[in-house]
Write a protein that holds these residues in place. Structure first.
Motif, PDB file in Angstrom:
ATOM      1  N   ARG A 118      14.826  10.518 -50.866  1.00  0.00           N
ATOM      2  CA  ARG A 118      14.833   9.917 -49.531  1.00  0.00           C
ATOM      3  C   ARG A 118      13.463   9.350 -49.180  1.00  0.00           C
ATOM      4  NH1 ARG A 118      18.332  14.326 -45.924  1.00  0.00           N
ATOM      5  NH2 ARG A 118      20.323  14.021 -47.016  1.00  0.00           N
ATOM      6  N   ALA A 119      12.404  10.078 -49.538  1.00  0.00           N
ATOM      7  CA  ALA A 119      11.057   9.575 -49.278  1.00  0.00           C
ATOM      8  C   ALA A 119      10.803   8.284 -50.061  1.00  0.00           C
ATOM      9  CB  ALA A 119      10.023  10.639 -49.648  1.00  0.00           C
ATOM     10  N   ALA A 120      11.327   8.225 -51.293  1.00  0.00           N
ATOM     11  CA  ALA A 120      11.168   7.021 -52.101  1.00  0.00           C
ATOM     12  C   ALA A 120      11.887   5.839 -51.471  1.00  0.00           C
ATOM     13  CB  ALA A 120      11.692   7.268 -53.515  1.00  0.00           C
ATOM     14  N   ALA A 135       5.537   6.923 -51.402  1.00  0.00           N
ATOM     15  CA  ALA A 135       5.325   7.454 -52.752  1.00  0.00           C
ATOM     16  C   ALA A 135       4.636   8.815 -52.721  1.00  0.00           C
ATOM     17  CB  ALA A 135       4.502   6.468 -53.577  1.00  0.00           C
ATOM     18  N   LYS A 136       3.713   9.005 -51.797  1.00  0.00           N
ATOM     19  CA  LYS A 136       2.981  10.267 -51.725  1.00  0.00           C
ATOM     20  C   LYS A 136       3.921  11.428 -51.420  1.00  0.00           C
ATOM     21  CE  LYS A 136      -0.940  12.482 -49.417  1.00  0.00           C
ATOM     22  NZ  LYS A 136      -2.019  12.316 -48.400  1.00  0.00           N
ATOM     23  N   ALA A 168       9.555   3.712 -54.964  1.00  0.00           N
ATOM     24  CA  ALA A 168       8.588   3.853 -53.875  1.00  0.00           C
ATOM     25  C   ALA A 168       7.369   2.969 -54.081  1.00  0.00           C
ATOM     26  CB  ALA A 168       8.161   5.313 -53.747  1.00  0.00           C
ATOM     27  N   GLU A 169       6.974   2.772 -55.328  1.00  0.00           N
ATOM     28  CA  GLU A 169       5.785   1.970 -55.630  1.00  0.00           C
ATOM     29  C   GLU A 169       6.124   0.524 -55.960  1.00  0.00           C
ATOM     30  OE1 GLU A 169       4.015   4.284 -58.714  1.00  0.00           O
ATOM     31  OE2 GLU A 169       3.187   5.772 -57.320  1.00  0.00           O
ATOM     32  N   SER A 198      -1.789   1.848 -53.393  1.00  0.00           N
ATOM     33  CA  SER A 198      -2.551   1.798 -54.648  1.00  0.00           C
ATOM     34  C   SER A 198      -2.782   0.373 -55.147  1.00  0.00           C
ATOM     35  CB  SER A 198      -1.816   2.593 -55.730  1.00  0.00           C
ATOM     36  OG  SER A 198      -0.509   2.058 -55.931  1.00  0.00           O
ATOM     37  N   ALA A 199      -2.195  -0.624 -54.494  1.00  0.00           N
ATOM     38  CA  ALA A 199      -2.287  -1.998 -54.996  1.00  0.00           C
ATOM     39  C   ALA A 199      -3.644  -2.640 -54.737  1.00  0.00           C
ATOM     40  CB  ALA A 199      -1.186  -2.849 -54.362  1.00  0.00           C
TER      41      ALA A 199
END
Length: 207
Positions: A47-49, A54-55, A87-88, A125-126
């Motif tokens: 669900r978080a994804a 992502a964290k 997520a990412e 992170s990008a």
């Protein structure tokens, strides 16, 4: 020894197969789950994804792996790989991870949408340059969409004598809001259906 192995297979099946029945639970209920903690944390990670967090997804899957039995960890790692790729915003990695997981891979259109999402809303992170580019793209996209709504309202109103610019802007904005709301509603329904299908596939593979 045979009885012990049979008991382990039943326990393993109950942990992962429980995911399908637990999909309808709220996040609070899943957080408090103790009997099927690995399955509950895996659902929370997925669900978080889907929220592109992502964290949080990584933290949930780490807890799922810690609570899982050795027989379950390979499948959970594959689930984590697929969820973190989503997520990412890594469409190519998501496709490969889904294939390794043994579930239906996202369609080409879904992968293109994820790639677009990676451009307009890149992960933390990008880097700064990618995030600035995403902000610029969002602004341009909003302008284009609002201009399209304005143009549609102007075109529709021509047979009735037309409308003023102020009214056209207002109705154009209203039209865009309605369309976005409808698309979000149906998109969410499709997302829930796809999630339920993935859980069923994972539960079937765990039996």
């Amino acid at each position: 020894m045979a009885k012990q192995q049979r008991t382990m297979r039943i326990e393993q099946r109950s942990q992962l197969a429980a995911m399908q029945q637990m999909e309808s639970r709220s996040d609070e209920e899943l957080e408090s789950e103790t009997k099927f903690k690995a399955a509950a944390q895996a659902i929370l990670g997925a669900r978080a994804a889907e929220r592109y967090d992502a964290k949080a997804a990584r933290a949930h899957f780490q807890r799922a792996l810690a609570a899982a039995r050795p027989q379950e960890r390979l499948q959970l790692r594959r689930m984590a790989d697929a969820s973190l790729a989503l997520a990412e915003r890594r469409p190519d990695d998501l496709k490969r991870a889904a294939e390794r997981l043994g579930v239906e891979a996202p369609t080409t259109r879904q992968l293109r949408g994820l790639r677009l999402m990676g451009l307009v809303a890149p992960p933390a992170s990008a880097g700064m340059l990618a995030r600035i580019r995403g902000i610029v793209l969002v602004i341009v996209l909003i302008i284009v969409v609002l201009a399209a709504g304005f143009g549609i309202v102007k075109l529709i109103s021509l047979p009735f004598g037309g409308v003023g610019t102020d009214l056209a802007i207002f109705y154009g904005f209203l039209l865009v809001a309605v369309v976005v709301g409808v698309l979000a509603y149906y998109g969410r329904r499709r997302q829930k259906r796809a999630q339920a299908e993935r859980s069923a596939q994972i539960a079937a593979r765990s039996k």
